[in-house]
Design a protein around this motif. Structure first.
Motif, PDB file in Angstrom:
ATOM      1  N   ILE A  46     -36.321   1.741  29.975  1.00 17.13           N
ATOM      2  CA  ILE A  46     -35.192   2.523  29.711  1.00 17.13           C
ATOM      3  C   ILE A  46     -34.027   1.959  29.801  1.00 17.13           C
ATOM      4  CG2 ILE A  46     -33.911   4.767  30.213  1.00 17.13           C
ATOM      5  CD1 ILE A  46     -36.817   5.765  31.093  1.00 17.13           C
ATOM      6  N   LEU A  47     -33.755   1.059  31.013  1.00 15.38           N
ATOM      7  CA  LEU A  47     -32.523   0.217  30.941  1.00 15.38           C
ATOM      8  C   LEU A  47     -32.369  -0.599  30.181  1.00 15.38           C
ATOM      9  CD1 LEU A  47     -32.573  -1.134  34.970  1.00 15.38           C
ATOM     10  CD2 LEU A  47     -31.041   0.231  33.702  1.00 15.38           C
ATOM     11  N   ILE A  48     -33.537  -1.256  29.371  1.00 14.14           N
ATOM     12  CA  ILE A  48     -33.397  -2.214  28.193  1.00 14.14           C
ATOM     13  C   ILE A  48     -32.895  -1.532  26.787  1.00 14.14           C
ATOM     14  CG2 ILE A  48     -34.596  -3.681  26.676  1.00 14.14           C
ATOM     15  CD1 ILE A  48     -36.191  -4.574  29.093  1.00 14.14           C
ATOM     16  N   ASP A  49     -33.576  -0.009  27.025  1.00 10.25           N
ATOM     17  CA  ASP A  49     -33.239   0.606  25.579  1.00 10.25           C
ATOM     18  C   ASP A  49     -31.713   1.358  25.631  1.00 10.25           C
ATOM     19  OD1 ASP A  49     -35.692   0.510  24.752  1.00 10.25           O
ATOM     20  OD2 ASP A  49     -36.453   2.286  25.465  1.00 10.25           O
ATOM     21  N   VAL A  50     -31.263   1.360  26.911  1.00  6.95           N
ATOM     22  CA  VAL A  50     -29.959   2.020  26.793  1.00  6.95           C
ATOM     23  C   VAL A  50     -28.921   0.992  27.362  1.00  6.95           C
ATOM     24  CG1 VAL A  50     -28.514   4.025  27.829  1.00  6.95           C
ATOM     25  CG2 VAL A  50     -31.145   4.352  27.394  1.00  6.95           C
ATOM     26  N   PRO A  51     -28.167   0.378  26.325  1.00  5.31           N
ATOM     27  CA  PRO A  51     -27.364  -0.716  26.722  1.00  5.31           C
ATOM     28  C   PRO A  51     -26.195  -0.217  27.404  1.00  5.31           C
ATOM     29  CG  PRO A  51     -27.340  -0.294  24.431  1.00  5.31           C
ATOM     30  CD  PRO A  51     -28.434   0.592  24.997  1.00  5.31           C
ATOM     31  N   GLY A  52     -25.800  -0.941  28.341  1.00  3.44           N
ATOM     32  CA  GLY A  52     -24.608  -0.503  29.384  1.00  3.44           C
ATOM     33  C   GLY A  52     -24.592   0.462  30.538  1.00  3.44           C
ATOM     34  N   ILE A  53     -26.008   1.077  30.626  1.00  4.61           N
ATOM     35  CA  ILE A  53     -26.229   1.899  31.617  1.00  4.61           C
ATOM     36  C   ILE A  53     -26.388   0.888  32.986  1.00  4.61           C
ATOM     37  CG2 ILE A  53     -28.802   2.508  31.271  1.00  4.61           C
ATOM     38  CD1 ILE A  53     -28.090   5.432  32.133  1.00  4.61           C
ATOM     39  N   SER A  54     -26.075   1.433  34.009  1.00 10.64           N
ATOM     40  CA  SER A  54     -26.358   0.986  35.389  1.00 10.64           C
ATOM     41  C   SER A  54     -27.624   1.538  36.114  1.00 10.64           C
ATOM     42  CB  SER A  54     -25.309   0.935  36.379  1.00 10.64           C
ATOM     43  OG  SER A  54     -25.068   2.177  36.742  1.00 10.64           O
ATOM     44  N   ASN A  55     -28.353   0.608  36.999  1.00  6.53           N
ATOM     45  CA  ASN A  55     -29.391   1.137  37.501  1.00  6.53           C
ATOM     46  C   ASN A  55     -29.162   2.515  38.301  1.00  6.53           C
ATOM     47  OD1 ASN A  55     -30.913  -1.051  36.987  1.00  6.53           O
ATOM     48  ND2 ASN A  55     -31.198  -1.752  38.910  1.00  6.53           N
ATOM     49  N   LYS A  56     -28.156   2.520  38.894  1.00 10.26           N
ATOM     50  CA  LYS A  56     -27.674   3.709  39.742  1.00 10.26           C
ATOM     51  C   LYS A  56     -27.386   4.921  38.759  1.00 10.26           C
ATOM     52  CE  LYS A  56     -24.046   5.301  42.946  1.00 10.26           C
ATOM     53  NZ  LYS A  56     -22.898   4.721  43.921  1.00 10.26           N
ATOM     54  N   MET A  57     -26.774   4.866  37.538  1.00 15.32           N
ATOM     55  CA  MET A  57     -26.483   5.948  36.713  1.00 15.32           C
ATOM     56  C   MET A  57     -27.738   6.498  35.843  1.00 15.32           C
ATOM     57  SD  MET A  57     -24.637   8.101  35.511  1.00 15.32           S
ATOM     58  CE  MET A  57     -22.940   7.564  35.610  1.00 15.32           C
ATOM     59  N   LEU A  58     -28.597   5.387  35.680  1.00 12.93           N
ATOM     60  CA  LEU A  58     -30.023   5.700  34.973  1.00 12.93           C
ATOM     61  C   LEU A  58     -30.697   6.648  36.216  1.00 12.93           C
ATOM     62  CD1 LEU A  58     -32.077   5.887  32.771  1.00 12.93           C
ATOM     63  CD2 LEU A  58     -32.878   3.552  33.711  1.00 12.93           C
ATOM     64  N   SER A  59     -30.765   6.354  37.427  1.00  8.91           N
ATOM     65  CA  SER A  59     -31.486   6.962  38.281  1.00  8.91           C
ATOM     66  C   SER A  59     -30.905   8.461  38.617  1.00  8.91           C
ATOM     67  CB  SER A  59     -31.418   6.150  39.616  1.00  8.91           C
ATOM     68  OG  SER A  59     -31.974   6.897  40.814  1.00  8.91           O
ATOM     69  N   LYS A  60     -29.496   8.762  38.522  1.00  8.90           N
ATOM     70  CA  LYS A  60     -28.921   9.751  38.650  1.00  8.90           C
ATOM     71  C   LYS A  60     -29.268  10.826  37.510  1.00  8.90           C
ATOM     72  CE  LYS A  60     -24.184  11.476  38.328  1.00  8.90           C
ATOM     73  NZ  LYS A  60     -24.340  11.985  36.832  1.00  8.90           N
ATOM     74  N   GLU A  61     -29.010  10.132  36.233  1.00  9.22           N
ATOM     75  CA  GLU A  61     -29.441  10.998  35.139  1.00  9.22           C
ATOM     76  C   GLU A  61     -30.918  11.511  35.057  1.00  9.22           C
ATOM     77  OE1 GLU A  61     -27.048  12.215  33.399  1.00  9.22           O
ATOM     78  OE2 GLU A  61     -25.741  10.608  32.734  1.00  9.22           O
ATOM     79  N   LEU A  62     -31.670  10.592  35.353  1.00  8.52           N
ATOM     80  CA  LEU A  62     -33.154  10.845  35.526  1.00  8.52           C
ATOM     81  C   LEU A  62     -33.386  12.005  36.448  1.00  8.52           C
ATOM     82  CD1 LEU A  62     -34.538   7.401  34.955  1.00  8.52           C
ATOM     83  CD2 LEU A  62     -35.090   9.409  33.334  1.00  8.52           C
ATOM     84  N   LYS A  63     -32.932  11.892  37.710  1.00  6.25           N
ATOM     85  CA  LYS A  63     -33.141  13.133  38.713  1.00  6.25           C
ATOM     86  C   LYS A  63     -32.474  14.201  38.036  1.00  6.25           C
ATOM     87  CE  LYS A  63     -32.906   9.934  42.737  1.00  6.25           C
ATOM     88  NZ  LYS A  63     -32.045   9.512  43.847  1.00  6.25           N
ATOM     89  N   GLU A  64     -31.260  14.424  37.548  1.00  5.40           N
ATOM     90  CA  GLU A  64     -30.564  15.624  36.970  1.00  5.40           C
ATOM     91  C   GLU A  64     -31.829  15.986  35.739  1.00  5.40           C
ATOM     92  OE1 GLU A  64     -26.737  15.289  35.242  1.00  5.40           O
ATOM     93  OE2 GLU A  64     -26.177  14.425  37.411  1.00  5.40           O
ATOM     94  N   MET A  65     -32.311  15.527  34.811  1.00  2.00           N
ATOM     95  CA  MET A  65     -33.075  15.885  33.961  1.00  2.00           C
ATOM     96  C   MET A  65     -34.585  16.236  34.649  1.00  2.00           C
ATOM     97  SD  MET A  65     -32.443  13.359  30.821  1.00  2.00           S
ATOM     98  CE  MET A  65     -32.567  11.698  31.633  1.00  2.00           C
ATOM     99  N   GLU A  66     -34.973  15.765  35.647  1.00  2.00           N
ATOM    100  CA  GLU A  66     -36.141  16.308  36.471  1.00  2.00           C
ATOM    101  C   GLU A  66     -35.854  17.436  36.951  1.00  2.00           C
ATOM    102  OE1 GLU A  66     -38.897  13.614  39.307  1.00  2.00           O
ATOM    103  OE2 GLU A  66     -36.876  12.521  39.213  1.00  2.00           O
TER     104      GLU A  66
END
Length: 133
Positions: A48-68
């Motif tokens: 997902i990090l590769i698919d979404v250019p510009g997103i940081s590990n921290k932001m991806l983790s935060k967004e995935l938690k909200e989606m969970e």
């Protein structure tokens, strides 16, 4: 498709539904993340990090938690070394696939419309809203 007029009571309910949807899907990254998972069915965090250019590990983790929390994605920790985390859309999350597919189709048509459109005199000095990449 045409926007249909509705009664005042229905309009308020419809606008509340749009508000609820935008509240869950808003932000710079959520649609990108859902699209990545939707297109591949299951995605590792690193993919997902590769698919979404510009997103940081921290932001991806935060967004995935909200989606969970909103029951859109399910997180699975795989028994591997190093530990691998995989995400997939829940049954509820998969109901967004039509929206993702329609958004993808619209984006392709929009790109053609903007890039294929002759430059208008009022737009000569400005660039199209999307790049030709």
């Amino acid at each position: 498709m045409q926007c249909q007029p509705v009664s005042q009571a229905d309009r308020k309910k419809d606008m509340m539904a749009v508000h609820d949807a935008m509240d869950v899907l808003s932000g710079k990254w959520k649609i990108y993340i859902i699209s990545s998972i939707c297109l591949y069915n299951k995605r590792r965090f690193s993919d997902i990090l590769i698919d979404v250019p510009g997103i940081s590990n921290k932001m991806l983790s935060k967004e995935l938690k909200e989606m969970e929390i909103n029951k859109l994605v399910e997180r699975t920790v795989l028994d591997t070394r190093p530990v691998t985390v995989q995400y997939e859309l829940t049954k509820h999350g998969k109901t967004l696939s039509t929206i993702i597919n329609n958004l993808t189709d619209w984006g392709k048509e929009h790109r053609k419309e903007i890039i294929g459109m002759p430059v208008q005199p009022s737009r000569e000095k400005s660039e199209p809203l999307i790049s030709a990449v």
